[in-house]
Design a protein around this motif. Sequence first.
Motif, mmCIF file in Angstrom:
data_model
loop_
_atom_site.group_PDB
_atom_site.id
_atom_site.type_symbol
_atom_site.label_atom_id
_atom_site.label_comp_id
_atom_site.label_asym_id
_atom_site.label_seq_id
_atom_site.Cartn_x
_atom_site.Cartn_y
_atom_site.Cartn_z
ATOM 1 N N THR A 143 45.033 26.989 38.329
ATOM 2 C CA THR A 143 44.079 28.075 38.570
ATOM 3 C C THR A 143 43.925 28.367 40.047
ATOM 4 O O THR A 143 43.872 29.525 40.466
ATOM 5 N N ALA A 165 36.643 28.234 31.877
ATOM 6 C CA ALA A 165 37.971 28.359 32.469
ATOM 7 C C ALA A 165 38.856 29.308 31.662
ATOM 8 O O ALA A 165 39.637 30.090 32.224
ATOM 9 N N ALA A 176 37.706 32.863 32.331
ATOM 10 C CA ALA A 176 38.086 33.250 33.695
ATOM 11 C C ALA A 176 39.547 33.676 33.760
ATOM 12 O O ALA A 176 39.890 34.687 34.395
ATOM 13 N N GLY A 177 40.422 32.914 33.113
ATOM 14 C CA GLY A 177 41.839 33.263 33.100
ATOM 15 C C GLY A 177 42.080 34.589 32.413
ATOM 16 O O GLY A 177 42.907 35.394 32.867
ATOM 17 N N GLN A 222 47.008 30.593 32.745
ATOM 18 C CA GLN A 222 46.030 29.583 33.148
ATOM 19 C C GLN A 222 45.015 29.282 32.045
ATOM 20 O O GLN A 222 44.284 28.289 32.133
ATOM 21 N N GLY A 282 36.450 31.199 37.423
ATOM 22 C CA GLY A 282 37.488 30.170 37.460
ATOM 23 C C GLY A 282 37.141 29.079 38.454
ATOM 24 O O GLY A 282 37.335 27.889 38.191
#
Length: 523
Positions: free
Chosen positions: A30, A103, A106-107, A192, A126
Motif C-alpha cells: 500500500t 484497508a 482504501a484500495g 492492494q 489506506g
Amino acid sequence: MSTKTEQTITFFNLAIVLALCLGSLTYGYTFSIVSTTLGQPAWFEYFDLTQDATAPRYDYTNQIIGAMNACFSGGGFFGAIFVGWACDYLGRKKTLLVATPIAIVAGALQGGAVNIAMFLVGRLLGGFAVGILVVLVPLFQSEIAPPATRGFLVSQHGVVLVLGYSLAAWVGVACYFSKNAAFQWRFPLCLQCLWPLAMLVLTPFLPESPRWLLMNNRESEAWDTVSKLHSSGKDREHTSHFAMEEFYQMKRQVNADKAAAVGESVWTLFTKPSYRKRMICAFLTMFGAESTGILVVYNYSVLLYQGLGFKGSLPLILAAAYVSVACCGNYINSLLIDRVGRVKLLLIGFTGCMVSLCFEAAMSAEYIGTTKNQGLSAGVFFLFLYITFYGCCIDANTFVYCSEIFPNHIRSRGLAFSLAVLFLSTIAYLEAAPTAFAQVGWKYYLLFIILTSINIPLVWYFFPETKGLSLEEIGEKFGDEVAVHLTDLTEEQRRELDKVIESEKEGAGTYHAETGEVKAAEA
C-alpha cells in the motif's frame, strides 16, 4: 537442559508469524504502490497532471504528489495513535478485524478513483489502516516469539513489508507495458485489496496474545496458547517444561506490571525515568531510521533515476531492482539480528547509509543533467549500496527493537508512539521532497547526512542491547525490577525455579515429567 531445544521455533509459532505478515505485506504494498504510480504516464494524463518541468501545471503536480504522500502519512499517524488504545482495550486479534476492512475500502477507492479528491481520500484511509497494522504486527509477533529467536521471527515483519515494496514495484513494471491506459495504473492500485482480504479471512483462526490475556485475567486461555506455541514432538518433555517456565515468568511479571501501573497515566510514559528512557530510544530508533532519507530516496526513486538520465521503463525497472535488494537485505538482517545484536547492526547501518549518501550527493551534484554515463552509473551504484546497508542492518531491526523494549502494560502505547514518530517524519520529509528536489536538488541529501551523523553517537551511547532476553527480562536494562529470570540460569538455579513452579500449580498447571504433559489448573 538444552536452551536451544527449549526455544525451537514450532510450526504453530511460525504459522502465526507468517499469517500476521499479511499485514506487513499490506503495509509494504500500500505504501509503495504510489511510487510506481508516479512512473505511469496514464495516471498523470487521467488527472490532468504533468511531468514537464516547463509546463504551467508542474508546480500544481508537485503539490498533488506531496499531498498524496502527506495524506498517507497523516492517516498512518492517526492509525498508530488509535492502535495504542485499541490493542489494550479490544485485544490484538480484534484490532486486526478493525484494520483490514478499512484497508480493503482504501484500495478500492484508489483503484476506482474518478477524481483526485477520491484518490487522496483513499490514500488517507489506506494510511490509517496500515498505521494500525504496522504497529500491531510486530507487537503481536514479539509477544508469541521465544526469546532466543524473537529477533528472527519479528524481523519477518520487515522482510515481508519490503517484499510488499518489491511486489508493488514489479507489478508497476509489468503494467507499464499494458496498452490499456486505465489498466496501467488502476490494476496495481486495486491489487492492494487482496492482502488485507486474505488477512481478514485468516484472523479468526489466530490465537490471542497470551500476555494480553494475562493482563485481562484470562489465565486458562493464556496457558492454552503458550503450551501450543511450544508444543514440539521432537522433544516434548523439554518444550513443555520451557512452556511452564515461560508462563510462570509471564504471570509473575504481569502481576508486577499491574502493581506498577496503579496511578499511572499517559504522562507517566514521559515522567518515569525507566519509561522515559524507552520513549527516547523508540524516538531515536524510528526518527533515526527515517532521517537516513530512506523513504525520500525510495518513494521518489523513479523520479531520481529519471533525473540521472534514464528514460522509458528503465527507471521503473531500477526501482524494482532496488527494493528487491532491500528485501534480500531484510532477510539477511533477520539472520544476523540474534547473533550480532540490535544496537551493533543499527550503528553499522547508520554509518553505511551516511557514507553512501555522501557519495550519492557528490555524484548527483556533478553529473545530473549531463550525459556522462560513468558518473550517472556511479550514482545508481551508491543508491544500491545505500539500500544494502539499510536493508541488512536497519529496516527490520527498528521494528524488533521498538516492539520489545516496553513492558507488557504499556507495550502497545510505546510501540504506537514509535510508529507515530515514523509517520510524522515521513510527512515532513515526503511532503517537502518534490519541491526540495526541484529547488535545491542534491543539496536535500545534506539534511539526511547531517541528521544521521548526529544519531550515530546517540545510539552508541544511549541504547542498551536486548538480544537473547525474554520480554520480561529486558526491563532490567532500563532500570525496572524483573520478577523472574530465566536467561542464563545455572542448572542449580533452574532446579530451584522448577520446584517453585511446581509448588504453584494453581497458575500454570501441573507438569508431569514422565509424560512431558501439562494439565491446566481449573480457572
